[in-house]
Design a protein around this motif. Structure first.
Motif, PDB file in Angstrom:
ATOM      1  N   ALA A 176       0.826  -1.210   0.000  1.00 30.87           N
ATOM      2  CA  ALA A 176       0.000   0.000   0.000  1.00 30.87           C
ATOM      3  C   ALA A 176       0.860   1.260   0.000  1.00 30.87           C
ATOM      4  O   ALA A 176       0.576   2.218  -0.722  1.00 30.87           O
ATOM      5  CB  ALA A 176      -0.926  -0.004   1.214  1.00 30.87           C
ATOM      6  N   SER A 177       1.930   1.266   0.792  1.00 30.25           N
ATOM      7  CA  SER A 177       2.767   2.457   0.901  1.00 30.25           C
ATOM      8  C   SER A 177       3.412   2.829  -0.430  1.00 30.25           C
ATOM      9  O   SER A 177       3.405   4.002  -0.822  1.00 30.25           O
ATOM     10  CB  SER A 177       3.863   2.217   1.957  1.00 30.25           C
ATOM     11  N   ARG A 178       3.989   1.844  -1.130  1.00 33.77           N
ATOM     12  CA  ARG A 178       4.586   2.115  -2.442  1.00 33.77           C
ATOM     13  C   ARG A 178       3.559   2.686  -3.403  1.00 33.77           C
ATOM     14  O   ARG A 178       3.803   3.669  -4.101  1.00 33.77           O
ATOM     15  CB  ARG A 178       5.125   0.812  -3.059  1.00 33.77           C
ATOM     16  N   SER A 179       2.411   2.035  -3.457  1.00 37.82           N
ATOM     17  CA  SER A 179       1.376   2.436  -4.409  1.00 37.82           C
ATOM     18  C   SER A 179       0.842   3.828  -4.096  1.00 37.82           C
ATOM     19  O   SER A 179       0.615   4.639  -5.003  1.00 37.82           O
ATOM     20  CB  SER A 179       0.232   1.410  -4.378  1.00 37.82           C
ATOM     21  N   TYR A 213      10.851  -1.265  -8.400  1.00 38.00           N
ATOM     22  CA  TYR A 213      11.088  -0.274  -7.350  1.00 38.00           C
ATOM     23  C   TYR A 213      12.344  -0.628  -6.551  1.00 38.00           C
ATOM     24  O   TYR A 213      12.289  -0.859  -5.340  1.00 38.00           O
ATOM     25  CB  TYR A 213       9.879  -0.191  -6.420  1.00 38.00           C
ATOM     26  N   GLY A 214      13.461  -0.693  -7.233  1.00 42.96           N
ATOM     27  CA  GLY A 214      14.721  -1.010  -6.592  1.00 42.96           C
ATOM     28  C   GLY A 214      15.857  -0.244  -7.234  1.00 42.96           C
ATOM     29  O   GLY A 214      15.655   0.543  -8.161  1.00 42.96           O
ATOM     30  N   ASP A 215      17.057  -0.463  -6.727  1.00 39.60           N
ATOM     31  CA  ASP A 215      18.262   0.209  -7.229  1.00 39.60           C
ATOM     32  C   ASP A 215      19.328  -0.869  -7.446  1.00 39.60           C
ATOM     33  O   ASP A 215      19.783  -1.500  -6.491  1.00 39.60           O
ATOM     34  CB  ASP A 215      18.718   1.246  -6.205  1.00 39.60           C
ATOM     35  N   SER A 216      19.729  -1.074  -8.689  1.00 33.86           N
ATOM     36  CA  SER A 216      20.685  -2.141  -8.997  1.00 33.86           C
ATOM     37  C   SER A 216      22.070  -1.872  -8.425  1.00 33.86           C
ATOM     38  O   SER A 216      22.851  -2.813  -8.237  1.00 33.86           O
ATOM     39  CB  SER A 216      20.770  -2.362 -10.510  1.00 33.86           C
ATOM     40  N   THR A 217      22.388  -0.610  -8.117  1.00 38.25           N
ATOM     41  CA  THR A 217      23.689  -0.341  -7.488  1.00 38.25           C
ATOM     42  C   THR A 217      23.710  -0.846  -6.044  1.00 38.25           C
ATOM     43  O   THR A 217      24.778  -1.121  -5.494  1.00 38.25           O
ATOM     44  CB  THR A 217      24.012   1.171  -7.500  1.00 38.25           C
ATOM     45  N   CYS A 262      13.094   2.109 -11.556  1.00 35.79           N
ATOM     46  CA  CYS A 262      12.620   3.414 -11.070  1.00 35.79           C
ATOM     47  C   CYS A 262      13.436   3.933  -9.897  1.00 35.79           C
ATOM     48  O   CYS A 262      13.538   5.144  -9.704  1.00 35.79           O
ATOM     49  CB  CYS A 262      11.151   3.303 -10.629  1.00 35.79           C
ATOM     50  N   GLY A 263      14.024   3.032  -9.110  1.00 29.59           N
ATOM     51  CA  GLY A 263      14.620   3.441  -7.842  1.00 29.59           C
ATOM     52  C   GLY A 263      13.642   3.169  -6.712  1.00 29.59           C
ATOM     53  O   GLY A 263      12.496   2.765  -6.924  1.00 29.59           O
ATOM     54  N   ASP A 320      14.202   8.215  -5.902  1.00 31.93           N
ATOM     55  CA  ASP A 320      13.212   9.019  -6.616  1.00 31.93           C
ATOM     56  C   ASP A 320      12.236   8.132  -7.381  1.00 31.93           C
ATOM     57  O   ASP A 320      11.732   8.508  -8.430  1.00 31.93           O
ATOM     58  CB  ASP A 320      13.931   9.980  -7.585  1.00 31.93           C
ATOM     59  N   GLY A 321      11.965   6.956  -6.821  1.00 28.95           N
ATOM     60  CA  GLY A 321      11.149   5.977  -7.515  1.00 28.95           C
ATOM     61  C   GLY A 321       9.723   6.423  -7.771  1.00 28.95           C
ATOM     62  O   GLY A 321       9.146   6.100  -8.813  1.00 28.95           O
ATOM     63  N   ALA A 322       9.132   7.154  -6.817  1.00 31.60           N
ATOM     64  CA  ALA A 322       7.740   7.589  -6.994  1.00 31.60           C
ATOM     65  C   ALA A 322       7.611   8.551  -8.173  1.00 31.60           C
ATOM     66  O   ALA A 322       6.724   8.396  -9.021  1.00 31.60           O
ATOM     67  CB  ALA A 322       7.227   8.240  -5.712  1.00 31.60           C
TER      68      ALA A 322
END
Length: 391
Positions: free
Chosen positions: A22-25, A170-174, A195-196, A377-379
Motif C-alpha cells: 500500500a505504501s509504495r502504491s 522499485y529497486g536500485d541495482s547499485t 525506477c529506484g 526518486d522511484g515515486a
C-alpha cells in the motif's frame, strides 16, 4: 455513464501483512497528483491504514474488505477477516468488486503492485473483461521479490504476457546488484523499468509542511505494523532494555498495531507499564512527526519501514523476522551495506535485552547521516513513466 470521463489511473495494492504494498502504491499516487494534478487518480486496497498513509495528500481511495493472515512456522496463511468471510470467500467477493470497479470507472491505466493476478487471483476477472484493450495494465514490483510462489507461477507469467504492457521495478541495482532485476526479466520476458526506491515520506513532505512537533521530545520511534510469532518475546526484551536507558534521553514512542484481541492488548500494556517515558499508540498521524524528531528508531524490515529510515537518515535498528521467503533478510543485508554504520539489522527471535540496550545507547550518541548514494526518486520516476504511457 459513457458521458462521464474515464478515470485516468487506477492504482491497486493488495493488503499484505505489512504496509509495503500500500505504501509504495500510495507514494506513486501522490507523485502523480503532485506532478500531474490534472489527472484523475484513484487508489484501491483493503489496507486498513491507507488513510493514515495518505494523510492530507489529495489522493482519493476506495476501501475493500480486508484480508487477514496468521504466521506459523515462518509461513503465512489466510484466516477469516474482520468481515468474517473466509479467505476464499473474500477473494471471490473482491474479485467481482474489482471487475465492477474497472467496468464502472473505465480507467485508461491500471497500476498493479506485486503480482499480475492480485491477491487470491482477484484481478483475473477484471483482466479478462478488458477484451478491447482500452486499458493499459502496468505491474510494479519491489526491489527484492523473495520466494513468493504467486510471482513464480505459470499463471503470473501468462497473465503478464497476455494483459500487461510493462513492468516497473522499485529497486536500485547499485544497491541490490543485477540479479533481482534479471530474474524478473527472465520470468516475465520483459525488461523492467528501473525506477529506484519509492519513499512515501518524501512525497508526504510536499503535502505536510510544516508537520506538528511532538509534545514531548522523543528519544526514539518504535514501529511494529503487525505482530508475529516472536513479537511478544521481542517486546519483552525491548521493555527490559528501555527500563535501563536514562530518561534524560527523552520519551520512547511505540506505534504498535496490537490487533483485535483484548488479551494481546493487555499483555503488551503490562510489558511496558513500568517503563518511564514510554507511550504506546496505534499507527496513525503522530508517527511521521515523531520519527522526524527522533534521535533513533526501531522498525521492522518491510519495504515501507526501510524507506522511512532511508528518508530520515537517523541511526536505526531494523528487526527482521524469520520468514520462509527470506525477502526481508536479503534486502536488509544490501541496505546495511549501502548505509554503513547507520543501520543495524537484528533478529526478532534471537536478540537479547542486553544487546538491545547496548545498540540503542550507541544510536542515541550518534548523529544523522549525510545523504546516501541510493536512488530514492522511484515515486516520481514511476509517475512520469505512467504519464508518458497515457500521452
Amino acid at each position: 455513464m459513457d458521458q462521464i470521463p474515464c478515470l485516468d489511473i487506477l492504482i491497486y495494492a493488495h493488503d499484505g501483512r505489512g504496509l509495503g504494498h500500500a505504501s509504495r502504491s500510495i507514494a506513486v499516487g501522490m507523485a502523480v497528483r503532485r506532478l500531474f494534478p490534472e489527472l484523475k487518480v484513484l487508489f484501491v486496497s483493503g489496507c486498513r491504514l491507507s488513510q493514515e498513509l495518505i494523510g492530507s495528500a489529495p489522493l482519493d481511495w476506495l476501501k475493500l474488505p480486508s484480508y487477514e493472515t496468521k504466521v506459523e512456522m515462518g509461513k503465512s496463511r489466510g484466516i477469516a477477516g474482520r468481515s468474517l468471510y473466509t479467505d476464499t470467500q473474500l477473494g471471490r467477493l473482491r474479485a467481482e468488486e474489482l471487475r465492477h470497479l474497472t467496468k464502472l470507472y473505465r480507467p485508461r491505466l491500471v497500476l498493479v503492485d506485486h503480482t499480475p493476478q492480485g491477491k487470491h487471483k482477484e484481478l483475473v476477472p477484471a483482466l479478462s473483461a478488458n477484451d478491447s484493450r482500452d486499458t493499459i495494465w502496468v505491474l510494479g514490483v519491489r526491489g527484492v521479490v523473495g520466494e513468493v510462489p504467486q510471482t513464480r507461477s505459470e499463471l503470473a507469467a501468462t497473465l503478464f504476457a497476455q494483459h500487461y504492457h510493462s513492468m516497473l521495478w522499485y529497486g536500485d541495482s547499485t544497491v541490490l546488484g543485477p540479479s533481482h532485476r534479471r530474474l524478473l526479466q527472465q520470468r516475465f520476458a520483459t525488461d523492467p523499468v528501473e525506477c529506484g526506491y519509492v519513499l512515501r515520506l518524501a512525497e508526504l513532505a510536499f503535502w505536510h509542511n510544516p508537520l506538528p512537533v511532538p509534545a514531548t521530545s522523543p528519544a526514539g520511534t518504535i514501529a511494529i505494523p503487525w505482530l508475529g510469532e516472536e513479537s511478544l518475546r521481542f517486546l519483552a526484551c525491548l521493555a527490559e532494555a528501555l527500563q535501563k536507558i536514562p530518561v534524560s534521553f527523552g520519551c520512547w514512542y511505540l506505534f504498535i498495531d496490537t490487533g483485535a484481541e483484548p488479551e494481546t492488548q493487555r499483555a503488551i500494556g503490562a510489558l511496558f507499564r513500568e517503563v518511564e517515558n514510554c507511550r504506546i499508540e496505534p499507527p496513525g498521524g503522530n508517527y511521521v512527526p515523531t520519527l522526524l524528531h527522533s534521535k533513533t528508531a526501531v522498525v521492522y524490515g518491510g519495504y515501507n519501514s526501510i524507506m522511512d529510515i532511508l528518508h530520515v537518515r537517523i541511526p536505526a535498528l531494523i528487526v527482521y523476522r524469520e520468514m520462509a521467503d527470506e525477502e526481508q533478510r536479503i534486502h536488509l543485508e544490501r541496505i546495511v551495506g549501502a548505509t554503513g554504520e547507520q543501520v543495524a539489522m537484528i533478529s526478532e527471535s534471537r536478540v537479547s535485552a542486553g544487546e538491545l540496550e547496548e545498540l540503542l545507547l550507541n544510536n542515541l550518541g550518534s548523529k544523522k547521516a549525510p545523504t546516501y548514494g541510493i536512488m530514492t526518486d522511484g515515486a516520481s520516476s514511476a509517475a512520469k513513466y505512467l504519464c508518458r504511457l497515457l500521452s
